[in-house]
Design an enzyme around this catalytic site. Structure first.
Site, short mmCIF file in Angstrom:
data_model
loop_
_atom_site.label_atom_id
_atom_site.label_comp_id
_atom_site.label_asym_id
_atom_site.label_seq_id
_atom_site.Cartn_x
_atom_site.Cartn_y
_atom_site.Cartn_z
N TYR A 121 41.35 43.45 37.23
CA TYR A 121 41.27 42.82 35.88
C TYR A 121 40.03 43.16 35.49
O TYR A 121 39.48 42.81 34.31
CB TYR A 121 41.40 41.31 36.18
CG TYR A 121 43.09 40.94 36.28
CD1 TYR A 121 43.91 41.43 35.64
CD2 TYR A 121 43.34 40.32 37.72
CE1 TYR A 121 45.13 40.92 35.79
CE2 TYR A 121 44.46 39.89 38.00
CZ TYR A 121 45.74 40.18 36.89
OH TYR A 121 46.72 39.82 37.21
N TYR A 498 50.76 37.46 31.48
CA TYR A 498 50.24 36.27 31.36
C TYR A 498 48.88 36.31 31.57
O TYR A 498 48.06 35.18 31.58
CB TYR A 498 50.99 35.60 32.49
CG TYR A 498 50.20 35.72 34.09
CD1 TYR A 498 50.31 36.87 34.75
CD2 TYR A 498 49.32 34.83 34.63
CE1 TYR A 498 49.89 36.94 36.15
CE2 TYR A 498 48.63 34.78 35.78
CZ TYR A 498 49.11 35.93 36.34
OH TYR A 498 48.27 36.29 37.65
N ARG A 499 48.38 37.39 31.98
CA ARG A 499 46.81 37.65 32.13
C ARG A 499 46.62 39.06 31.94
O ARG A 499 47.46 40.12 32.41
CB ARG A 499 46.64 37.27 33.74
CG ARG A 499 45.24 37.29 34.28
CD ARG A 499 45.52 36.65 35.59
NE ARG A 499 44.22 36.94 36.55
CZ ARG A 499 44.04 36.76 37.73
NH1 ARG A 499 45.15 36.33 38.46
NH2 ARG A 499 42.96 36.65 38.52
C1 LIG Z 1 44.87 43.43 46.58
C2 LIG Z 1 44.55 42.44 45.39
C3 LIG Z 1 45.46 40.95 45.47
C4 LIG Z 1 45.40 40.09 44.73
N1 LIG Z 1 46.05 38.99 44.72
C5 LIG Z 1 45.78 38.03 43.77
C6 LIG Z 1 46.85 36.92 43.87
O1 LIG Z 1 47.36 37.03 44.99
N2 LIG Z 1 46.81 36.09 43.00
C7 LIG Z 1 45.68 36.02 42.01
O2 LIG Z 1 45.69 35.16 41.04
N3 LIG Z 1 45.13 37.27 41.97
C8 LIG Z 1 44.95 38.10 42.81
N4 LIG Z 1 44.36 39.21 42.78
C9 LIG Z 1 43.18 39.30 41.38
C10 LIG Z 1 41.88 38.75 41.82
O3 LIG Z 1 41.09 39.49 42.71
C11 LIG Z 1 41.79 37.46 42.01
O4 LIG Z 1 42.61 36.36 41.17
C12 LIG Z 1 40.31 36.61 42.36
O5 LIG Z 1 40.49 35.37 42.59
C13 LIG Z 1 39.61 36.71 40.93
O6 LIG Z 1 38.11 36.62 41.18
P1 LIG Z 1 37.24 35.58 41.40
O7 LIG Z 1 37.85 34.12 42.24
O8 LIG Z 1 36.10 35.90 42.04
O9 LIG Z 1 37.08 34.99 39.98
P2 LIG Z 1 35.99 35.47 38.85
O10 LIG Z 1 35.86 36.95 38.82
O11 LIG Z 1 34.71 34.71 39.12
O12 LIG Z 1 36.59 34.84 37.32
C14 LIG Z 1 37.71 35.38 36.67
C15 LIG Z 1 37.14 35.20 35.43
O13 LIG Z 1 37.36 33.75 35.05
C16 LIG Z 1 36.26 33.70 34.12
N5 LIG Z 1 35.36 32.88 34.69
C17 LIG Z 1 35.13 32.61 36.11
N6 LIG Z 1 34.41 31.69 36.23
C18 LIG Z 1 34.11 30.98 34.93
C19 LIG Z 1 33.41 29.82 34.51
N7 LIG Z 1 32.70 29.05 35.66
N8 LIG Z 1 33.32 29.42 33.35
C20 LIG Z 1 33.98 30.04 32.29
N9 LIG Z 1 34.86 31.34 32.77
C21 LIG Z 1 34.84 31.79 34.22
C22 LIG Z 1 35.68 34.97 33.63
O14 LIG Z 1 36.17 35.54 32.63
C23 LIG Z 1 36.27 35.77 34.90
O15 LIG Z 1 36.04 37.14 34.73
C24 LIG Z 1 44.34 40.22 43.59
C25 LIG Z 1 43.48 41.59 43.54
C26 LIG Z 1 43.58 42.42 44.55
C27 LIG Z 1 42.79 43.70 44.49
#
Ligand SMILES: Cc1cc2nc3c(=O)[nH]c(=O)nc-3n(C[C@H](O)[C@H](O)[C@H](O)COP(=O)(O)OP(=O)(O)OC[C@H]3O[C@@H](n4cnc5c(N)ncnc54)[C@H](O)[C@@H]3O)c2cc1C
Length: 541
Positions: A121, A498-499
């Site tokens: 994303y 949805y995203r």
């Molecule tokens: C192989 C693979 C499998 C995956 N499987 C899943 C899955 O099963 N389910 C799923 O949901 N995702 C999945 N993902 C996508 C993603 O990697 C995850 O959703 C991951 O949890 C998002 O990264 P993060 O938790 O570090 O969030 P971040 O990258 O920190 O945040 C995501 C976004 O939320 C907003 N944000 C974050 N923190 C804040 C804050 N404190 N205040 C305001 N805005 C904020 C920003 O826009 C940010 O870009 C997958 C990815 C890969 C490569």
């Protein structure tokens, strides 16, 4: 084709080219990096200097070299227009408030992330140019866990691994619910992007309860019961009083979330994972129709993954091991390769949770439903040693694994992935058209049908992994064009996402219509008149 945010404030047109100011050698970038509209070199330098005085120079990146760790991404971005121009990592709420205030002074936009692992994303890429990543990874305290109410209050930098370790170390019989990349990702970041996991608490925003938010003017808001004189019910009661605000801080740019409450699942006495194997692509419709009533009645209580053969193979194999031609992998090749590793064309993973008696009774109902449509209902005993089953059995009990990340190398070492996730009602009739359309658009651009369906309760997410080779510029360009066609092709039929990733936020917002966009824009203008929090996020400038 434009996949970039709408130019309401001149976001794209007025950027000042500052490659020289940022010390970039021309060969280091695919394209020049621009400051945000209205931000001069002096403003940028002023913000960086002030940020250093707030958080310490070692926690600020303000040049091309030091910002590199925040520029990694898997999404297609052929013009490199989504790279941040800096990063700052505060250690406390007070520092976040100060940073937001000076951002207003210098009109310097900030892109908040929690752990910044939004893989597929955009990671820490930004929706519009010229932004500085507000990296909250240093704010990583587990503030409270209540074993009676089964709740937690955490800061943005807390990872799922950290929370899991805390529960284990303190011998608390509570489960977390994790996305597939749990060890390195965060409950706050994932929930704010409305991510999902695979236990009965898989819809993360549903089990979120109470937030603390730094507003764009620096004020500190506590949602729900958090701002009452005795906030002891902050993590117990979601709604508080008056308009429910938590939702407006998800997938938005209306504030910086600095604390989040969440519910934890009491460990059930019995946990039994299953997979139902179906052999043919066309079985998809029958599986969804059989699953829907079981999900709605909560007989199957967890978020179900219906994994396509192509996606499953991509977890542990490379494309060349399955198919040696440039044309998209045909169904027959996927079917044959899947059979060799004990999989079907569709592999539907779910689990039962409860007492022995409850699980045994539910199993009878579930077996009958799937055997009636030709499914092979298999359990751990049947799938001993099968790594795919083991992976999903781990996820469905909130276990942590990074195995699935291998999928980004399906086509090449470059690591190319963009998620496309249109929503539809959980009806078999919807899946037939979706599968055909996805295969047609992916195939037209030369990409494989590597997908899963996630079945919430009444809705389906068709999770399409657009896998390409990022080390090949031509493939990256094709991936960008393909993603555009997926969004518009599905959008024309009312199947909006949805995203989405930062490369397509405006385009996806267009699928939801002008009134929706105008309301979001009005809220933004009221709360953030200087547009300093993440302009372009979800198509909101
Ligand atoms: C192989 C693979 C499998 C995956 N499987 C899943 C899955 O099963 N389910 C799923 O949901 N995702 C999945 N993902 C996508 C993603 O990697 C995850 O959703 C991951 O949890 C998002 O990264 P993060 O938790 O570090 O969030 P971040 O990258 O920190 O945040 C995501 C976004 O939320 C907003 N944000 C974050 N923190 C804040 C804050 N404190 N205040 C305001 N805005 C904020 C920003 O826009 C940010 O870009 C997958 C990815 C890969 C490569």
């Amino acid at each position: 084709m434009s996949t970039l945010p709408i130019d309401r404030r001149g976001l794209l047109g007025a950027g000042v080219v500052v490659a020289a100011a940022l010390g970039l050698a021309a060969c280091e970038r695919k394209a020049p990096v621009s400051l945000a509209p209205g931000v001069s070199k002096a403003d940028f330098a002023g913000f960086i200097a002030a940020a250093k005085s707030i958080v310490g120079a070692e926690w600020v990146a303000g040049d091309a070299q030091s910002v590199k760790p925040w520029t990694k991404k898997y999404i297609p971005d052929p013009g490199n227009v989504h790279a941040p121009v800096g990063a700052v990592a505060p250690a406390s709420v007070e520092e976040v408030q100060e940073l937001v205030r000076i951002a207003n002074t210098y009109k310097q936009p900030l892109w908040p992330v929690s752990t910044g692992k939004n893989m597929g994303y955009g990671m820490t890429s930004t929706a519009a140019p010229g932004q500085i990543v507000l990296d909250l990874k240093r704010m990583n305290r587990i503030l409270s866990v209540d074993p009676e109410l089964c709740t937690a209050l955490v800061e943005p930098g807390v990872t799922y691994q950290q929370l899991k370790d805390y529960l284990v170390e303190n011998n608390l019989p509570l489960w977390i619910d994790v996305p597939t990349v749990g060890p390195i990702a965060s409950p706050v970041g994932n929930t704010l992007d409305r991510g999902v996991g695979y236990t009965p608490y898989g819809e993360h925003f549903m089990v979120q309860c109470g937030m603390e938010v730094v507003m764009p003017n620096g004020d500190l808001l506590k949602t729900g019961m958090g701002s009452t004189k005795n906030p002891s019910a902050w993590q117990a009661f979601k709604w508080g009083y008056g308009p429910y605000l938590d939702g407006i801080f998800t997938q938005s740019n209306f504030g910086v979330v600095t604390k989040m409450g969440m519910w934890l699942l009491p460990a059930p006495p019995v946990y039994k994972p299953f997979v139902v194997r179906h052999k043919k692509m066309e079985d998809v419709s029958r599986i969804v129709d059989a699953m829907r009533p079981l999900r709605i009645a909560n007989i199957i209580p967890n978020v179900v993954l219906m994994m396509g053969a192509g996606y499953q193979l991509g977890m542990f194999a490379r494309r060349a091991e399955v198919w040696d031609k440039p044309e998209p992998v045909p169904d027959e090749a996927f079917e044959a390769a899947a059979a060799k590793v004990g999989l079907g064309m569709w592999n539907t993973y779910f689990a039962l949770y409860g007492t022995e008696t409850m699980v045994a009774e539910s199993e009878k109902i579930v077996r009958a439903a799937f055997e009636a449509i030709g499914g092979e209902v298999l359990t751990e005993a049947d799938m001993v040693g099968n790594p795919y089953f083991h992976h999903h059995a781990t996820l469905m009990q909130g276990g942590l694994s990074l195995e699935e990340i291998g999928i980004v190398r399906w086509k090449g070492a470059g690591g190319g992935l963009a998620w496309f996730a249109p929503v539809a009602p959980a009806k078999g009739s919807e899946t037939v058209g979706q599968v055909a359309l996805a295969k047609e658009i992916l195939g037209r651009h030369g990409f494989d049908y590597t997908v899963a369906f996630a079945i919430g309760s009444r809705e389906l997410h068709h999770i399409i992994a657009l896998l390409y080779d990022k080390s090949d510029p031509a493939d990256e360009k094709r991936a960008a064009e393909c993603y555009h066609d997926l969004v518009t092709g599905f959008g024309d039929k009312g199947w909006a996402s949805y995203r989405t990733g930062v490369q397509a936020m405006d385009l996806v917002a267009q699928q939801y219509g002008e009134v929706n966009r105008a309301v979001n824009a009005a809220i933004k203008q009221a709360l953030d008149p200087n547009h300093i929090i993440a302009p372009g996020k979800s198509g909101i400038a």
